[in-house]
Scaffold this motif. Structure first.
Motif, short mmCIF file in Angstrom:
data_model
loop_
_atom_site.label_atom_id
_atom_site.label_comp_id
_atom_site.label_asym_id
_atom_site.label_seq_id
_atom_site.Cartn_x
_atom_site.Cartn_y
_atom_site.Cartn_z
N GLY A 108 44.43 40.62 35.65
CA GLY A 108 42.97 40.44 35.69
C GLY A 108 42.54 39.55 36.84
N PHE A 109 43.31 38.50 37.12
CA PHE A 109 42.97 37.61 38.23
C PHE A 109 43.05 38.35 39.56
CE2 PHE A 109 44.26 34.73 41.64
CZ PHE A 109 43.16 33.88 41.66
N ILE A 110 44.14 39.06 39.77
CA ILE A 110 44.30 39.79 41.04
C ILE A 110 43.29 40.92 41.14
CG2 ILE A 110 45.88 41.24 42.39
CD1 ILE A 110 48.20 39.63 41.16
N TYR A 111 43.13 41.66 40.06
CA TYR A 111 42.27 42.84 40.05
C TYR A 111 40.79 42.48 40.20
CZ TYR A 111 40.07 47.08 38.07
OH TYR A 111 39.29 48.19 37.84
N ILE A 112 40.34 41.48 39.49
CA ILE A 112 38.91 41.14 39.50
C ILE A 112 38.59 40.05 40.51
CG2 ILE A 112 36.95 40.36 38.09
CD1 ILE A 112 38.50 41.49 35.65
#
Length: 262
Positions: A108-112
């Protein structure tokens, strides 16, 4: 269809406003989108046994925003390492989360957070106002051409278990659409001397990555058994539904421009 049209009429002028203004206005817009994205992403997992560690994502977003404002980009990779370590350590001290929680939090951190950040990096380039439209044109053209190519010529399923309606013919149409979109960009911004060969290459790879972004979002939604991430845009879904392709394209365009054009 009426809901989709009304949502587009509201959303497009907002996108134009934030993108044209740039600077702090654009950064605030991306920050808000990131916050909504974190909410939608974590909410998608609420009915599963794997909860997203939301405080870590919010903490990561704040640090990421500060780093981008300071243009201290060499710290971004250590930040990813920090998020990974803290995410994996959290289930050790609380039974509320498990190792899958750690994994989906890092993703989620990398993606968003990280991928949205590439829009800021791209917009702050010297010709950022013009470069940012490369991302949007690839996503929009790919989506539009893939849809109509699939409807007209679609015969062979692409990934039926992930997205039953998508076809190989539609995917090819999406790639051609991305290339055409960047040819149009070339005529809109003639003052930027990017060789057409580069635009064709960027359109080709961007068209592929755009559809991978779309399918990846669908894969998550199937896993958590939801139709849309949200309903902030009636008829279109949530922020992550509308930006799924853009999030994957942004880093590709940024690094391509940094490596081969700037």
């Amino acid at each position: 269809m009426d809901k989709r049209v009304i949502s587009a009429i509201i959303a497009i002028p907002l996108l134009l406003f934030f993108t044209i203004k740039g600077g702090i206005i654009f950064k605030i817009g991306v920050f808000i989108l990131s916050l909504i994205g974190i909410y939608e992403y974590s909410n998608a997992y609420k009915n599963t046994n794997n909860k997203v560690i939301v405080p870590i994502l919010l903490f990561g977003l704040l640090l990421h925003t500060v780093i981008l404002n300071m243009r201290n980009l060499e710290v971004l990779f250590p930040l990813i390492i920090l998020i990974c370590v803290v995410s994996m350590a959290t289930p050790i001290f609380t039974k509320k989360y498990n190792i899958i929680s750690s994994a989906i939090t890092v993703i989620g951190f990398i993606y968003i957070v990280n991928f949205f950040g590439f829009l800021v990096l791209l917009r702050t380039e010297v010709q950022g106002y013009k470069y940012i439209w490369i991302v949007f044109l690839i996503a929009w053209a790919s989506d539009t051409f893939a849809y109509y190519s699939g409807r007209i010529f679609g015969r062979h399923k692409l990934c039926p278990e992930v997205s039953p309606k998508k076809t190989v013919e539609g995917a090819v149409g999406g790639i051609l659409g991305s290339i055409i979109g960047l040819i149009i960009w070339h005529f809109l911004f003639k003052d930027i001397t990017i060789p057409v060969a580069h635009l064709i290459a960027l359109g080709f790879f961007g068209g592929i990555i755009s559809q991978i972004g779309d399918l990846s979002a669908s894969l998550i939604k199937r896993f958590v058994n939801i139709k849309d991430y949200g309903n902030i845009m009636p008829g279109h879904g949530g922020v992550l539904d509308r930006f799924d392709s853009i999030l994957f394209i942004a880093p590709i365009v940024y690094y391509y421009i940094e490596l081969f054009i700037v």
